[in-house]
Design a protein around this motif. Sequence first.
Motif, mmCIF file in Angstrom:
data_model
loop_
_atom_site.group_PDB
_atom_site.id
_atom_site.type_symbol
_atom_site.label_atom_id
_atom_site.label_comp_id
_atom_site.label_asym_id
_atom_site.label_seq_id
_atom_site.Cartn_x
_atom_site.Cartn_y
_atom_site.Cartn_z
ATOM 1 N N GLY A 214 4.712 -4.929 -62.682
ATOM 2 C CA GLY A 214 4.545 -6.219 -62.032
ATOM 3 C C GLY A 214 3.090 -6.576 -61.769
ATOM 4 O O GLY A 214 2.174 -5.843 -62.126
ATOM 5 N N ASN A 215 2.903 -7.740 -61.130
ATOM 6 C CA ASN A 215 1.565 -8.234 -60.838
ATOM 7 C C ASN A 215 1.334 -8.321 -59.338
ATOM 8 O O ASN A 215 2.280 -8.385 -58.561
ATOM 9 C CB ASN A 215 1.380 -9.612 -61.447
ATOM 10 N N GLN A 216 0.070 -8.381 -58.951
ATOM 11 C CA GLN A 216 -0.332 -8.509 -57.550
ATOM 12 C C GLN A 216 0.472 -7.569 -56.654
ATOM 13 O O GLN A 216 0.497 -6.363 -56.907
ATOM 14 C CB GLN A 216 -0.251 -9.969 -57.123
ATOM 15 N N SER A 217 1.141 -8.098 -55.631
ATOM 16 C CA SER A 217 1.732 -7.190 -54.651
ATOM 17 C C SER A 217 2.868 -6.352 -55.236
ATOM 18 O O SER A 217 3.198 -5.299 -54.709
ATOM 19 C CB SER A 217 2.225 -7.968 -53.440
ATOM 20 N N SER A 218 3.446 -6.786 -56.333
ATOM 21 C CA SER A 218 4.521 -5.978 -56.924
ATOM 22 C C SER A 218 3.997 -5.128 -58.084
ATOM 23 O O SER A 218 4.697 -4.881 -59.051
ATOM 24 C CB SER A 218 5.656 -6.877 -57.389
ATOM 25 N N TYR A 219 2.732 -4.703 -57.970
ATOM 26 C CA TYR A 219 2.108 -3.987 -59.087
ATOM 27 C C TYR A 219 2.805 -2.686 -59.442
ATOM 28 O O TYR A 219 2.716 -2.215 -60.562
ATOM 29 C CB TYR A 219 0.630 -3.732 -58.804
ATOM 30 N N ALA A 220 3.506 -2.092 -58.495
ATOM 31 C CA ALA A 220 4.109 -0.793 -58.773
ATOM 32 C C ALA A 220 5.503 -0.919 -59.377
ATOM 33 O O ALA A 220 6.059 0.055 -59.860
ATOM 34 C CB ALA A 220 4.171 0.032 -57.495
ATOM 35 N N ASP A 221 6.079 -2.121 -59.353
ATOM 36 C CA ASP A 221 7.456 -2.275 -59.824
ATOM 37 C C ASP A 221 7.541 -2.295 -61.340
ATOM 38 O O ASP A 221 6.640 -2.774 -62.016
ATOM 39 C CB ASP A 221 8.061 -3.591 -59.293
ATOM 40 N N PHE A 222 8.668 -1.827 -61.834
ATOM 41 C CA PHE A 222 8.951 -1.934 -63.258
ATOM 42 C C PHE A 222 9.681 -3.254 -63.493
ATOM 43 O O PHE A 222 10.691 -3.516 -62.860
ATOM 44 C CB PHE A 222 9.810 -0.750 -63.708
ATOM 45 N N VAL A 223 9.142 -4.101 -64.364
ATOM 46 C CA VAL A 223 9.758 -5.421 -64.526
ATOM 47 C C VAL A 223 10.275 -5.663 -65.937
ATOM 48 O O VAL A 223 10.621 -6.778 -66.297
ATOM 49 C CB VAL A 223 8.786 -6.555 -64.146
ATOM 50 N N GLY A 224 10.294 -4.617 -66.741
ATOM 51 C CA GLY A 224 10.809 -4.785 -68.101
ATOM 52 C C GLY A 224 9.969 -5.744 -68.912
ATOM 53 O O GLY A 224 8.738 -5.671 -68.895
ATOM 54 N N LEU A 225 10.623 -6.660 -69.583
ATOM 55 C CA LEU A 225 9.896 -7.552 -70.495
ATOM 56 C C LEU A 225 9.481 -8.856 -69.817
ATOM 57 O O LEU A 225 9.069 -9.797 -70.471
ATOM 58 C CB LEU A 225 10.786 -7.874 -71.704
ATOM 59 N N GLU A 226 9.574 -8.889 -68.500
ATOM 60 C CA GLU A 226 9.339 -10.156 -67.821
ATOM 61 C C GLU A 226 7.945 -10.722 -68.064
ATOM 62 O O GLU A 226 7.769 -11.933 -68.226
ATOM 63 C CB GLU A 226 9.568 -9.987 -66.324
ATOM 64 N N ASN A 227 6.929 -9.849 -68.094
ATOM 65 C CA ASN A 227 5.573 -10.349 -68.334
ATOM 66 C C ASN A 227 5.482 -11.055 -69.678
ATOM 67 O O ASN A 227 4.820 -12.082 -69.806
ATOM 68 C CB ASN A 227 4.572 -9.195 -68.305
ATOM 69 N N TYR A 228 6.140 -10.471 -70.678
ATOM 70 C CA TYR A 228 6.129 -11.100 -72.001
ATOM 71 C C TYR A 228 6.833 -12.443 -71.958
ATOM 72 O O TYR A 228 6.341 -13.436 -72.496
ATOM 73 C CB TYR A 228 6.787 -10.182 -73.034
ATOM 74 N N SER A 229 7.998 -12.466 -71.324
ATOM 75 C CA SER A 229 8.737 -13.729 -71.309
ATOM 76 C C SER A 229 7.971 -14.768 -70.482
ATOM 77 O O SER A 229 8.024 -15.956 -70.773
ATOM 78 C CB SER A 229 10.156 -13.522 -70.780
ATOM 79 N N THR A 230 7.229 -14.297 -69.462
ATOM 80 C CA THR A 230 6.454 -15.248 -68.667
ATOM 81 C C THR A 230 5.315 -15.845 -69.476
ATOM 82 O O THR A 230 5.182 -17.064 -69.566
ATOM 83 C CB THR A 230 5.888 -14.566 -67.417
ATOM 84 N N ILE A 231 4.491 -14.988 -70.077
ATOM 85 C CA ILE A 231 3.311 -15.577 -70.719
ATOM 86 C C ILE A 231 3.652 -16.267 -72.031
ATOM 87 O O ILE A 231 2.967 -17.180 -72.446
ATOM 88 C CB ILE A 231 2.151 -14.577 -70.911
ATOM 89 N N LEU A 232 4.759 -15.858 -72.675
ATOM 90 C CA LEU A 232 5.080 -16.497 -73.949
ATOM 91 C C LEU A 232 6.005 -17.703 -73.779
ATOM 92 O O LEU A 232 5.859 -18.703 -74.469
ATOM 93 C CB LEU A 232 5.728 -15.490 -74.897
ATOM 94 N N PHE A 233 6.979 -17.580 -72.854
ATOM 95 C CA PHE A 233 7.990 -18.637 -72.784
ATOM 96 C C PHE A 233 8.052 -19.319 -71.417
ATOM 97 O O PHE A 233 8.833 -20.231 -71.226
ATOM 98 C CB PHE A 233 9.368 -18.053 -73.131
ATOM 99 N N GLY A 234 7.245 -18.847 -70.474
ATOM 100 C CA GLY A 234 7.259 -19.496 -69.168
ATOM 101 C C GLY A 234 8.506 -19.187 -68.363
ATOM 102 O O GLY A 234 8.849 -19.918 -67.448
ATOM 103 N N LYS A 235 9.181 -18.104 -68.717
ATOM 104 C CA LYS A 235 10.394 -17.759 -67.974
ATOM 105 C C LYS A 235 10.166 -16.446 -67.221
ATOM 106 O O LYS A 235 9.996 -15.392 -67.820
ATOM 107 C CB LYS A 235 11.568 -17.600 -68.932
ATOM 108 N N GLY A 236 10.137 -16.547 -65.906
ATOM 109 C CA GLY A 236 9.935 -15.346 -65.122
ATOM 110 C C GLY A 236 10.286 -15.617 -63.687
ATOM 111 O O GLY A 236 10.582 -16.760 -63.304
#
Lengths: 309, 467, 341
Positions: free
Chosen positions: C47-69
């Motif tokens: 994850g990012n910022q305060s959730s840096y330690a969490d495992f978020v799977g492919l969410e970062n990819y879907s966020t930066i590529l498709f705006g879904k997060g």
Amino acid sequence: MSMKQQYGQPKDNYHAKIIAKSTGIFIVCVILTLLCLVPIYILIVNSTHAHLDLAQNPSRFWFGKSLAANFKTLMNDLPADAGKSAKRVAAQYSSAFNVGRGYLNSLIIAGCTTGLTVFFSALTAYGLVVYDFKLNSAAYTFIIGVMMIPVQVSSAGFVAFMYNLKLINNFIPLIVPAIAAPAVIFFMVSYMKSSFPLDIVEASRIDGCGEFRTFLTIALPMMKPAIAVQAIFAFVANWNNYYTQNMILKNEKLATVPIMVSKVLGFDKNIDNGVNFLCVTLSILPIVVVYFILSKFIIAGVALGGVKE
Amino acid sequence: MSKLTRTLALLATLAMASSAFVACGGGNTESTGSTAETTAAADGSSEEAADTTAADADSEGGEEQSAGGEITLPSDDDTLTVVCWTDADLANMFDQFSGHAKYQNCGDNGGDASTKYATYLNSGDDVDLFVAEAGWILNYINDDSFSAPLSDLGITADDYKDAYQYTVEIGTDNNGVLKGASWQAAAGGYAYNADLAEQYLGVTSPEEMQAKIDSWDKFEATAAELKEASDGKVTIAATIGGLWQAFSTAKNAAWVDGTTIKTDVAKEFTDMVKGYVDNGYVDPTVEQWSTDWTNVGLNGETLGYFYSTWCLGEGAQLEQNGGNAGNWRIVRGPQDFFWGGSWLCVSPNCNTADQAADFIRQFTVNADTMEEYALYSGDFVNNKVAMDKIVAEGSNSNPLLGGQDQFAVLADVAAGIKMSDSISKYDQSLKDTFLKTLKDNINKDTDAILDAFTSQALADNPDLSAE
Amino acid sequence: MASAAQRRIKAISYAKYGYMFIAPFFLVYCFFQIWPLIYTFILSFKGNQSSYADFVGLENYSTILFGKGSSAGAQATQQEFLKALGNTFILWFGNFIPQILLSLLLAVWFTDAKVKLPGKGFFKIVMYMPNIITAASVAALYVNLFGDSKYYFINGTLMNLGMEEPIKFISDPVVSKIMVMYIQTWLWFGNTMIMLMSGIMGINPSLFEAADIDGANSSQQFFKITLPLLQPIMVYTLVTSMIGGLQMFDLPYLYHNGANFSRDLETVAVYIYYSFNKGTVAQANYGYAGAASIIIFIITAILGSITFYMNRDKDAIAKKKQRKKAEKQMKAKMKQGGLTL
């Protein structure tokens, strides 16, 4: 007579054409040369003006009289009766742009990386060309494969990793990775394949020379041209490297020339434009001077290497 | 696992480094290689030393410090290292501090500094104290790996009875532990060029000037008058950034409420400043903190600047942007405001505890030495007793302000600062983003500007949400 | 014929030396490149910022590529990344095209035997010079000369000459991009020119002679001979420049005024750097930085494999040539031998 005229004219035309073309090309080249040199000239001119003069009229085409004063500010060598304001400016510039220390740090990093890069690349190339082993072609394929990977791709992980190792503010993460320079290895392998006689290795084995000594005393000297070319490129690339150095080095004592320049560029107070220009001038001067001394050689090297880093 | 990796890594790198000597054998390599090794060795030994002496300090440290609590951090280094992002204040302090101290300038402007701090403070390099700014201090005092309680230096909240309370509130972390001490109360005022004021507005004294700009409506009317009189050559404020400080801070509105970005004040300000720009009362292209900022003052193209207390000393912005002719004056301006403020925080790796405690006491606790510092630096110090005394005695006269005492003007402003409820750890980044967006899109309408800002802020901060 | 020593040597296996010689490279490469790359890959699932330690799977990819997060700014983040990607290609394209055209023109001129050009060596040296200057210094140089207001050299001069309003070389979204393209061209055209020159000089001169005799003019020669034969080196230049373009950092990052880099010049490299280099872990966006890095890695891998195959072809061709040459020599030797015999 008329025949001669008929044949003579196109020839004159042809000459006139070539002269016209050459003149045109010459003019274009002069313009490009000016575009390359004038910014540097203006930079140097501006570094000889005082801040207040530049504030009144920044459009200066000829040298001023404040070079010495600007230099003294940069060196924090002010007269005792200087005002607090001037002292602050001098303190800020001299600590952020400590010329001597910047040159030294850059020299240490560029020197070491260059040494490591060319030595270990030659070593690796030698290993790949001279010896026949199972994973040889796999290793070479790997090296070519990773040649193009940009540093940015792994930089997030790199910094996080160096952070964990407590190697921030340390030259090691900037110097040691130079051992692994795929593009240089690629170049050296091509060079050895084309101009290194393998028989000589066998001959030296017969003379009872050890493998490593053969490399050091026989192969390395024979690879001098390739090493020299790559050494120059490695040195320039590392002297100019801002990205990695800026991520790793946060201590003023360790700052290199590019970091110092970016710091000066980022000043938000106590700005003295004359000194600013002087800093930029000093940051490019050494490499430009060395370049002009070695220029013929470097240009030949570019033509030979074609390795864009 | 991390320990194992680390050991392996160090072994590997050391092996590499040593093989490097063999490799090039040049003078250069050898010298760095050996320094690298010696520093590594030195680091190791100092860590050990720190461990052992920590115990010693525990037993004896308390007796020496009769004034306060017990110092629990070690004191085995003889140089106090203060990490900062600007040397302006520290240079003044070191002029007065009798101990052996140096600063390590992370060398970036206030906004960027916090990015370098995290790396620097974690690097293992020597750091005893560090200076943190209001805009991002919360990132550091709420993380115990960066900051230690002031009580480790024997300093407690009781020492700050005479301080401006907001500084103590901000310096206290989420668990109520005091971790930062400020030497200043960052009250601000409007400094104006008296010559220009007389020439274009017929104003001859600070009182008259204040009367002309004591509300935003009057400020705007005066801006129009000035524009008329000077034929559009002189603006009333140097930058949009300065206007923002004056406009926003006293409204005590937070950028962030919980995790929601608030844009009410930003909207109000955008509406106002767009009018200013359209009418030519402020030049949106003048970049705060740059040569432009300085030059508009030096060349008489602006009537005044909104300044904080740290701008007013000799050698600070007032002089840089205005010259040292003494033709500037300061007034409270349309609205009381404050700008920034710096806190001294203790690193958990502090190994110069005695000097660090002395340093903090000299500049944030002791009224006498703080008074000296105020008179020397021109900074409004964080001690009501000291400031009241200076104002009452009239002992301060600022030559850049033609002998005016800026403290007298700012004393009431400082008393009224209420910052503690409205700061968040996102402030610096949000403020920078807002002002940049505003400047770049000044010709668009307010909603578009705010949308652009919100969108950028959300992209930068996944933690936040919009209203 | 083989001596005892030679026989003995033949019997020894030297393979282990091969491994020893290439070992330092692989050790260091794995430690400083491969592991950080894997680490970056891992970060891209966090994850990012305060959730840096969490495992978020492919969410970062879907966020930066498709705006879904899950973050409120998912779409804004996507826009930011796509803008950075767009800027990268715009800036790259805008410097590559003029650069290659100019370089090609100069390379042809400089290698044209018919053109009499005094000071050719000097021109080459000066034109290559910008390439060796530190990019940080180049940025500082141009920022200090092309500042937005009349207090900087260029605008000051133009306004002394009667221009009314300063040109915003640095803060205008379009002008600043053009400036960066110009500076990039300024930095690289000398280098490209010399590479192309060496390519042209590698072309068999008899081809040009033959063309001359057949009466082909210089533009015909250029389009019919030079350009086709230069194609491999042009493609090589294109791909290396493209990969170089993906790394464009120093200049876009430093070319600004005020405290922060210019968002109008934000390239992917700047986006990555800015995302993870924002202070404490809880302030930074390591997840987005990781995901963006891996996306760039994939793009580079595709581009890189193109060059890889090209280089391999070149090698194969060279080998073939060598073999043929060797065969020829052998034949010649045999003939000679035959004669002497």
